[in-house]
Motif scaffolding. Structure first.
Motif, PDB file in Angstrom:
ATOM      1  N   VAL A  80      67.169  61.075  43.891  1.00  0.00           N
ATOM      2  CA  VAL A  80      66.629  60.779  45.285  1.00  0.00           C
ATOM      3  C   VAL A  80      65.415  59.924  45.340  1.00  0.00           C
ATOM      4  O   VAL A  80      64.282  60.711  45.390  1.00  0.00           O
ATOM      5  CB  VAL A  80      66.807  62.138  45.996  1.00  0.00           C
ATOM      6  CG1 VAL A  80      66.312  61.802  47.696  1.00  0.00           C
ATOM      7  CG2 VAL A  80      67.981  62.684  46.064  1.00  0.00           C
ATOM      8  N   LYS A  97      69.934  56.316  52.522  1.00  0.00           N
ATOM      9  CA  LYS A  97      68.951  57.285  52.818  1.00  0.00           C
ATOM     10  C   LYS A  97      69.484  58.465  52.304  1.00  0.00           C
ATOM     11  O   LYS A  97      70.851  58.517  52.690  1.00  0.00           O
ATOM     12  CB  LYS A  97      68.172  57.331  54.147  1.00  0.00           C
ATOM     13  CG  LYS A  97      67.496  56.133  54.504  1.00  0.00           C
ATOM     14  CD  LYS A  97      67.047  56.346  55.830  1.00  0.00           C
ATOM     15  CE  LYS A  97      66.080  55.342  56.166  1.00  0.00           C
ATOM     16  NZ  LYS A  97      65.635  55.704  57.617  1.00  0.00           N
ATOM     17  N   VAL A  98      68.986  59.368  51.766  1.00  0.00           N
ATOM     18  CA  VAL A  98      69.456  60.782  51.431  1.00  0.00           C
ATOM     19  C   VAL A  98      68.938  61.589  52.832  1.00  0.00           C
ATOM     20  O   VAL A  98      67.681  61.850  52.741  1.00  0.00           O
ATOM     21  CB  VAL A  98      69.160  61.398  50.091  1.00  0.00           C
ATOM     22  CG1 VAL A  98      69.488  62.970  50.274  1.00  0.00           C
ATOM     23  CG2 VAL A  98      69.837  60.570  49.148  1.00  0.00           C
ATOM     24  N   THR A  99      69.854  61.963  53.691  1.00  0.00           N
ATOM     25  CA  THR A  99      69.501  62.714  54.827  1.00  0.00           C
ATOM     26  C   THR A  99      69.774  64.318  54.762  1.00  0.00           C
ATOM     27  O   THR A  99      69.368  64.944  55.868  1.00  0.00           O
ATOM     28  CB  THR A  99      70.152  62.160  56.161  1.00  0.00           C
ATOM     29  OG1 THR A  99      71.427  61.988  55.951  1.00  0.00           O
ATOM     30  CG2 THR A  99      69.665  60.665  56.038  1.00  0.00           C
ATOM     31  N   VAL A 151      64.583  65.065  42.782  1.00  0.00           N
ATOM     32  CA  VAL A 151      64.062  64.645  44.098  1.00  0.00           C
ATOM     33  C   VAL A 151      62.603  63.960  43.860  1.00  0.00           C
ATOM     34  O   VAL A 151      61.581  64.530  43.375  1.00  0.00           O
ATOM     35  CB  VAL A 151      63.750  65.726  44.993  1.00  0.00           C
ATOM     36  CG1 VAL A 151      63.169  65.386  46.378  1.00  0.00           C
ATOM     37  CG2 VAL A 151      65.005  66.725  45.193  1.00  0.00           C
ATOM     38  N   ALA A 173      61.303  61.327  46.264  1.00  0.00           N
ATOM     39  CA  ALA A 173      61.414  60.611  47.471  1.00  0.00           C
ATOM     40  C   ALA A 173      59.849  60.047  47.817  1.00  0.00           C
ATOM     41  O   ALA A 173      59.822  59.670  48.916  1.00  0.00           O
ATOM     42  CB  ALA A 173      61.801  61.262  48.744  1.00  0.00           C
ATOM     43  N   VAL A 201      63.534  63.985  53.711  1.00  0.00           N
ATOM     44  CA  VAL A 201      64.264  64.673  52.629  1.00  0.00           C
ATOM     45  C   VAL A 201      63.660  66.004  52.239  1.00  0.00           C
ATOM     46  O   VAL A 201      64.394  66.948  52.064  1.00  0.00           O
ATOM     47  CB  VAL A 201      63.770  63.827  51.235  1.00  0.00           C
ATOM     48  CG1 VAL A 201      64.304  64.759  50.006  1.00  0.00           C
ATOM     49  CG2 VAL A 201      64.259  62.411  51.299  1.00  0.00           C
TER      50      VAL A 201
END
Length: 497
Positions: A7, A76-78, A106, A108, A270
């Motif tokens: 991510v 996007k990772v929401t 992760v 981000a 995130v």
């Protein structure tokens, strides 16, 4: 194959994917990296981009060019539902969808941290992205263009005033680089003098650049003062409405360019959109081996690194016991994370992250810089060489290194490129100004009866009262009125004969 989801594609994300490609055997794992941007930005070079020393495209690394075996998704990772190992992906076009994974990384990154100060959100600009650096550069040069055509006065002073908020490394570097750029522009603008340009840096603490010694930071202050820059220490910004920067000393600084570099925070989209543990400062709680969790226990299948994570600093030099958010830690953490992740997939043990900061280096404009390592401090030209040497080597991929070196070489002989491309932010303005458009429907309807109306003067005066009579009578009276009009051409011909 186990599915690995990364991510974020900044420092930590890009390097994690890059090193996973190196360490993983073919078909050993399926790696997907999701980021809303298709490139990684080398942020230490943003001040030089803002000063026109490096071409903007050369400090970003295209994901798809250098990641050969990674599935790159520009989205996007929401949401992260780690309990079910599912992430919500929101693409720029189309509906959100869910992506399953076995291991999640992760990375981000961070965004500019601001405060609810009136006017800041509307008038300031950060320095976290390449787009912001380009906008700062073009804004400064555009203001010079406008100011050169104005007489001396408040409006010209406002255009030639730059305010930078934040006295950390990023703030000092962009402040000094912009001062250097402004000084070099003066020779191209005869109506303007050095005394007409005003630069203010506002810092809430009693010193600047906490990464270097107090003695070195004081030297930087003296150097900036010699170059006509004003540094306000122990000062807070209280407002920036309409570009009027009000500070805690009671002074108001009218300006058209406010650059905000007063800190960063973990990417809230995130962090808040997932179920991974978060520590008090809003970062993902991370162990020394870069697994998510605490020293006592970890979250199976979850990893974190870079600015979005709270990684213990085992060297003892971190703030609050954690690694500070900078490029040095992000890159090194990513390299170790890739090795540890591969080790876990193969059933092997992990290693803890340990890095002792060897020093700090900053550029202060052309041919000027500062370097600090322990008690050793270098200043001026030698430190500037060290700054460019370190970051030139740290720039990922040889393809990008050569592009940056080529920019430096060209500028050495040709000088800065001072072309102002602020209009590129609205590239269609010329086309729109002169483009032909269909006539609006309302205008077309109004123009339709205009032709019959032109024949009315040929009607006899007797037709005027008919407007108040019934429709049938009006029609009867209108008919004879057309006969004289029909005879006119014959009369005209007879006259001509």
């Amino acid at each position: 194959m186990p599915k690995i989801l990364i991510v974020g594609g900044g420092y930590a994300g890009f390097y994690t994917a890059w090193k996973l490609e190196k360490h993983l055997r073919k078909h050993e794992a399926d790696v997907t990296m999701v980021d809303p941007l298709p490139y990684m930005t080398y942020q230490p070079f943003l001040p030089e981009v803002a000063a026109g020393s490096i071409e903007a495209r050369h400090v970003v690394v295209a994901h798809r060019r250098h990641l050969k075996r990674t599935n790159v998704v520009t989205a996007k990772v929401t949401g992260i539902n780690h309990a079910n190992k599912v992430a919500t992906i929101t693409p720029p076009v189309g509906e959100p969808y869910e992506l399953e994974y076995d291991q999640i990384v992760v990375t981000a990154g961070a965004v500019s941290r601001t405060f609810p100060i009136p006017g800041i959100a509307d008038n300031a600009i950060g320095l976290k992205t390449i787009e912001e650096a380009v906008a700062v550069r073009d804004k400064l040069m555009s203001n010079f263009d406008k100011a050169a055509s104005l007489p001396a006065g408040p409006e010209r002073d406002r255009l030639l005033t730059t305010v930078v908020v934040g006295g950390g490394f990023a703030g000092i570097e962009v402040f000094a680089e912009l001062r250097s750029l402004a000084s070099s522009l003066l020779s191209k603008y005869p109506p303007l003098r050095f005394e007409d340009t005003h630069f203010h840096l506002i810092e809430a603490m009693g010193r600047i650049m906490p990464e270097v010694s107090l003695k070195t930071s004081e030297w930087v202050l003296k150097d900036l003062a010699k170059r006509g820059a004003n540094v306000h220490l122990d000062t807070q910004v209280q407002g920036a409405v309409d570009g009027n920067v009000a500070i805690s000393t009671g002074e108001v600084i009218p300006t058209d360019l406010i650059v905000w570099t007063a800190g960063v925070m973990a990417n809230p989209t995130v962090v808040r959109g997932g179920d991974l543990p978060v520590e008090e400062r809003g970062r993902i709680q991370t162990r020394a081996d870069l697994r998510v969790g605490t020293a006592e226990e970890f979250v199976e299948g979850a990893w974190a690194a870079g600015d979005v994570s709270a990684v213990p600093d085992l060297s003892g030099g971190g703030v609050g016991g954690y690694c500070v958010p900078n490029a040095q830690h992000a890159v090194r953490q990513a390299k170790l994370l890739a090795k540890n992740l591969v080790a876990v997939i193969r059933g092997e043990g992990t290693k803890d992250y340990f890095h002792k900061n060897l020093g700090a280096v900053a550029g202060l404009g052309l041919y000027n810089g500062v370097f600090q390592s322990g008690d050793l401090a270098l200043k001026g030209f030698v430190a500037w060489i060290a700054h460019r040497g370190y970051h030139g080597l740290a720039m990922p991929t040889w393809e990008r290194k050569w592009r940056v070196l080529w920019d430096w070489w060209n500028n050495l002989w040709l000088g800065r490129d001072i072309v102002n491309l602020q209009a590129i932010q609205n590239p269609r303005y010329v086309f729109e100004e002169f483009a032909a458009r269909p006539r609006p429907a309302a205008d077309a309807a109004a123009a339709a009866p205009a032709k019959p109306a032109a024949a009315k003067p040929a009607a006899t005066p007797a037709a005027k009262p008919a407007a108040a009579e019934p429709t049938d009578d009006k029609t009867e009276k209108a008919a004879p009125a057309k006969k004289p009009a029909a005879k006119k051409p014959a009369t005209t011909k007879a006259s001509a004969k």
